[in-house]
Design a protein around this motif. Structure first.
Motif, PDB file in Angstrom:
ATOM      1  N   THR A 293      47.524  53.507  26.316  1.00  0.00           N
ATOM      2  CA  THR A 293      47.529  51.736  26.305  1.00  0.00           C
ATOM      3  C   THR A 293      46.473  50.964  26.248  1.00  0.00           C
ATOM      4  O   THR A 293      46.650  49.497  25.687  1.00  0.00           O
ATOM      5  CB  THR A 293      47.880  51.522  28.214  1.00  0.00           C
ATOM      6  N   LEU A 294      45.424  51.390  26.585  1.00  0.00           N
ATOM      7  CA  LEU A 294      44.167  50.398  26.528  1.00  0.00           C
ATOM      8  C   LEU A 294      43.689  50.286  24.717  1.00  0.00           C
ATOM      9  O   LEU A 294      42.641  51.141  24.947  1.00  0.00           O
ATOM     10  CB  LEU A 294      42.875  50.323  27.027  1.00  0.00           C
ATOM     11  N   HIS A 295      43.641  49.614  24.127  1.00  0.00           N
ATOM     12  CA  HIS A 295      43.221  49.467  22.807  1.00  0.00           C
ATOM     13  C   HIS A 295      43.742  48.524  22.089  1.00  0.00           C
ATOM     14  O   HIS A 295      44.796  47.404  22.514  1.00  0.00           O
ATOM     15  CB  HIS A 295      43.715  50.554  21.843  1.00  0.00           C
ATOM     16  N   GLY A 296      42.768  47.418  20.926  1.00  0.00           N
ATOM     17  CA  GLY A 296      42.897  46.365  20.646  1.00  0.00           C
ATOM     18  C   GLY A 296      42.252  45.300  21.641  1.00  0.00           C
ATOM     19  O   GLY A 296      41.192  45.660  22.357  1.00  0.00           O
ATOM     20  N   ARG A 297      42.964  44.256  22.379  1.00  0.00           N
ATOM     21  CA  ARG A 297      42.585  43.712  23.219  1.00  0.00           C
ATOM     22  C   ARG A 297      42.847  43.463  24.691  1.00  0.00           C
ATOM     23  O   ARG A 297      44.187  44.097  24.723  1.00  0.00           O
ATOM     24  CB  ARG A 297      42.241  41.968  22.584  1.00  0.00           C
ATOM     25  N   TYR A 298      41.651  43.378  25.255  1.00  0.00           N
ATOM     26  CA  TYR A 298      42.740  44.055  26.510  1.00  0.00           C
ATOM     27  C   TYR A 298      41.452  43.305  27.385  1.00  0.00           C
ATOM     28  O   TYR A 298      40.501  43.206  26.753  1.00  0.00           O
ATOM     29  CB  TYR A 298      43.165  45.052  26.995  1.00  0.00           C
ATOM     30  N   TRP A 299      41.783  43.144  28.453  1.00  0.00           N
ATOM     31  CA  TRP A 299      40.686  42.665  29.685  1.00  0.00           C
ATOM     32  C   TRP A 299      40.844  43.486  31.233  1.00  0.00           C
ATOM     33  O   TRP A 299      41.636  44.131  32.017  1.00  0.00           O
ATOM     34  CB  TRP A 299      41.226  41.210  30.528  1.00  0.00           C
ATOM     35  N   LEU A 300      39.135  43.752  32.097  1.00  0.00           N
ATOM     36  CA  LEU A 300      39.576  44.447  32.400  1.00  0.00           C
ATOM     37  C   LEU A 300      38.708  43.439  33.851  1.00  0.00           C
ATOM     38  O   LEU A 300      38.020  42.612  33.816  1.00  0.00           O
ATOM     39  CB  LEU A 300      38.141  44.985  32.625  1.00  0.00           C
ATOM     40  N   LYS A 301      39.227  43.915  35.339  1.00  0.00           N
ATOM     41  CA  LYS A 301      38.498  42.513  36.499  1.00  0.00           C
ATOM     42  C   LYS A 301      38.234  43.501  37.484  1.00  0.00           C
ATOM     43  O   LYS A 301      39.018  44.068  37.940  1.00  0.00           O
ATOM     44  CB  LYS A 301      40.286  41.289  36.664  1.00  0.00           C
ATOM     45  N   ASN A 302      37.162  42.613  37.993  1.00  0.00           N
ATOM     46  CA  ASN A 302      37.464  43.074  39.181  1.00  0.00           C
ATOM     47  C   ASN A 302      36.636  41.958  40.609  1.00  0.00           C
ATOM     48  O   ASN A 302      35.537  41.172  40.176  1.00  0.00           O
ATOM     49  CB  ASN A 302      35.793  44.249  39.419  1.00  0.00           C
ATOM     50  N   GLU A 303      36.966  41.994  41.139  1.00  0.00           N
ATOM     51  CA  GLU A 303      36.715  40.975  42.403  1.00  0.00           C
ATOM     52  C   GLU A 303      36.059  41.596  43.917  1.00  0.00           C
ATOM     53  O   GLU A 303      36.499  42.572  43.953  1.00  0.00           O
ATOM     54  CB  GLU A 303      38.446  40.590  43.185  1.00  0.00           C
ATOM     55  N   PHE A 304      34.817  40.754  44.054  1.00  0.00           N
ATOM     56  CA  PHE A 304      34.426  41.199  45.274  1.00  0.00           C
ATOM     57  C   PHE A 304      33.822  40.478  45.889  1.00  0.00           C
ATOM     58  O   PHE A 304      33.297  38.864  44.901  1.00  0.00           O
ATOM     59  CB  PHE A 304      32.917  42.148  44.241  1.00  0.00           C
ATOM     60  N   SER A 305      33.245  40.428  47.112  1.00  0.00           N
ATOM     61  CA  SER A 305      32.445  39.443  47.914  1.00  0.00           C
ATOM     62  C   SER A 305      31.159  39.813  48.053  1.00  0.00           C
ATOM     63  O   SER A 305      30.438  40.984  48.339  1.00  0.00           O
ATOM     64  CB  SER A 305      33.008  39.331  48.987  1.00  0.00           C
ATOM     65  N   ALA A 306      29.549  38.819  47.597  1.00  0.00           N
ATOM     66  CA  ALA A 306      29.109  38.676  47.555  1.00  0.00           C
ATOM     67  C   ALA A 306      28.174  39.391  48.816  1.00  0.00           C
ATOM     68  O   ALA A 306      27.812  40.712  49.135  1.00  0.00           O
ATOM     69  CB  ALA A 306      28.089  37.776  46.838  1.00  0.00           C
ATOM     70  N   GLY A 307      27.935  38.813  49.983  1.00  0.00           N
ATOM     71  CA  GLY A 307      27.409  38.784  51.282  1.00  0.00           C
ATOM     72  C   GLY A 307      26.334  39.544  51.100  1.00  0.00           C
ATOM     73  O   GLY A 307      25.822  39.855  52.592  1.00  0.00           O
ATOM     74  N   ILE A 308      25.752  39.270  50.149  1.00  0.00           N
ATOM     75  CA  ILE A 308      23.928  39.901  50.306  1.00  0.00           C
ATOM     76  C   ILE A 308      23.185  38.214  49.583  1.00  0.00           C
ATOM     77  O   ILE A 308      23.892  37.724  48.533  1.00  0.00           O
ATOM     78  CB  ILE A 308      23.489  40.830  49.865  1.00  0.00           C
TER      79      ILE A 308
END
Length: 504
Positions: A293-308
């Motif tokens: 699945t993951l070859h060529g162009r793709y994106w990875l994403k992670n959403e997080f809250s800082a809190g510090i």
């Protein structure tokens, strides 16, 4: 009575343990001997043999050619070996066979002479179920008998034969495994002071290096890279850090999006819909499931809250193949055009948003891989923290990695020196030479990962060593295998191909 002389291949056979069997059970021994005679006579007739004399449990046979004699012997031993698999222990038949090529003197129906005496003396040298031949026979059959290998037993003194005889043992297919194990044990076993010194020196050097590595690793592990003041060259002035550094875990919560047609700006991210419903969960525990699945162009994403509150924030992730760009809240924070050791990114604290989600995006372009996407190193993890904490983890990882690569490099050189000494004193056994050459090529390969090598030589030279070692190691390894298998012609051709490849 007039006697004549002619050249012939003479075979002697003898049953193993016949006297003991006769003592224990005469009827059974007679039955087995009769069966043994009938079987051997079938093979004698099939190979144009002439049975001259039968002595209870043995045969004296004349063949018109050495090839016929050896083929007959091989077929006889193969038959008895296969038959014995289905017999009880008391009915199994094992014989020894000796073959010599020489002059025989014929008087009536009997023949004798030195050729007969030599064949009779060679036969007891064969192992149970085995075949021994003289040098004269070997010279005639070596290129004609493909089903077996030959082992040189050396020059043997024979009673009443002044010059002695060079004797060879035929290694049958079922004996091949045991023979290869014996050759391997011979390499490890030392019979001379030089061998003992070289092997003991190798072991002592390896022990010293391993001990040094362990102590050094303990020292590295106990170091505290976090200092009260430390200067970030990218930011300028020194900053003060607290002793207890807070972290935000980023090892979970990743998703991916196939985006072959999307375009990126290396300073400001322009993505049509960041909350696009096409995002799918990326499972860090099973990266291999995305190989198709993951070859060529793709994106990875992670959403997080800082809190510090972080004064000098930094990210540490893992391995991302092959090209990638990292963005935090739409701003470019780092990347690479090749697979790096570990992904680290330093940025200004103003990029972090408190009280609302922070979006970390990685745009990647990669070739097909078994472990695509993000591979997090277990001894580091993936997190957001102060620069000092990230720096500490990355430096420890890099020092450990390069330390052990340097140790492997030195061990290869130590073992190479040992095998080189052994090859000098055992010129006839090329196994030591192949071992030394293979260890030398391993050293070339490890040099690619050794810092003090890469720092003193240009990149093109070091990369050539890596490619050269990988290609030539395959030739050396295969030649070593062919040598152990006694396939000397194939070994020569493979060596020649390796030399041609090197100079191309």
């Amino acid at each position: 009575m007039k006697s004549t002389r002619r050249l012939a291949a003479i075979m002697f056979t003898d049953m193993v343990g016949f006297s003991a069997l006769t003592y224990q059970d005469e009827l059974l021994s007679k039955e087995i001997v009769d069966e043994h005679r009938e079987i051997i006579r079938q093979f004698i007739r099939a190979h144009n043999g002439n049975e001259n004399q039968t002595t209870g449990d043995g045969f004296l046979i004349e063949f018109p050619s050495a090839v016929d004699a050896v083929q007959c012997a091989v077929e006889v031993q193969t038959y008895f070996h296969e038959k014995s698999k289905h017999l009880t222990l008391d009915r199994k038949i094992q014989i020894r066979i000796g073959i010599h090529l020489g002059d025989i003197i014929i008087e009536g129906t009997q023949f004798h002479g030195n050729g007969v005496n030599i064949a009779a003396r060679i036969e007891p040298m064969a192992p149970p179920g085995g075949i021994c031949i003289s040098r004269q026979v070997f010279d005639q059959v070596a290129s004609h008998i493909q089903a077996v290998n030959f082992k040189n037993l050396g020059h043997r003194e024979i009673k009443n034969i002044k010059s002695g005889v060079d004797v060879y043992n035929l290694i049958m297919p079922w004996q091949q495994k045991n023979t290869e194990q014996a050759i391997f044990k011979k390499i490890l076993k030392s019979h001379s002071k030089i061998q003992r010194l070289s092997l003991n020196g190798s072991l002592a050097g390896s022990f010293f290096i391993a001990t040094f590595a362990f102590l050094f690793w303990l020292g590295v592990s106990s170091l505290n890279w976090d200092q009260s003041e430390i200067s970030d060259p990218a930011r300028g002035p020194a900053s003060t850090y607290s002793e207890k550094v807070q972290k935000i875990d980023l090892a979970n919560g990743w998703s991916y999006l196939i985006a072959n047609e999307l375009k990126e700006d290396q300073t400001v991210l322009r993505l049509p819909d960041i909350k696009n419903s096409g995002w799918k969960k990326f499972d860090m525990d099973q990266p291999n499931s995305y190989a198709d699945t993951l070859h060529g162009r793709y994106w990875l994403k992670n959403e997080f809250s800082a809190g510090i509150n972080l004064k000098t924030p930094a990210l540490v992730l893992g391995l991302i193949a092959d090209q990638h760009r990292a963005y935090l809240n739409g701003k470019f924070i780092g990347g690479s055009d090749h697979l790096s050791d570990v992904g680290t990114y330093f940025f200004d604290s103003s990029l972090l948003r408190n009280g609302e989600p922070n979006i970390l995006l990685i745009q990647a372009k990669a070739k097909p891989s078994l472990t695509p996407g993000l591979t997090i190193l277990p001894n580091i993890g993936a997190y957001l923290s102060e620069f000092s904490s990230v720096r500490n983890a990355v430096l420890t990882n890099q020092m450990t990695f390069h330390l052990f690569r340097s140790i492997y490099f030195i061990l290869s050189l130590v073992m190479f020196a040992s095998f080189l000494i052994l090859s000098i004193f055992h010129r006839k056994d090329r196994g030591y030479f192949y071992g030394a050459f293979y260890l030398l090529l391993s050293s070339y390969f490890l040099a690619y990962y050794t810092p003090w090598i890469s720092e003193n030589f240009d990149f093109q030279t070091v990369r050539f060593l890596k490619i050269y070692s990988m290609v030539m190691s395959s030739f050396v390894f295969f030649s070593g295998y062919l040598h152990l298998s006694k396939r000397f012609r194939a070994e020569f051709v493979n060596n020649l191909a390796g030399i041609v490849t090197f100079f191309m």
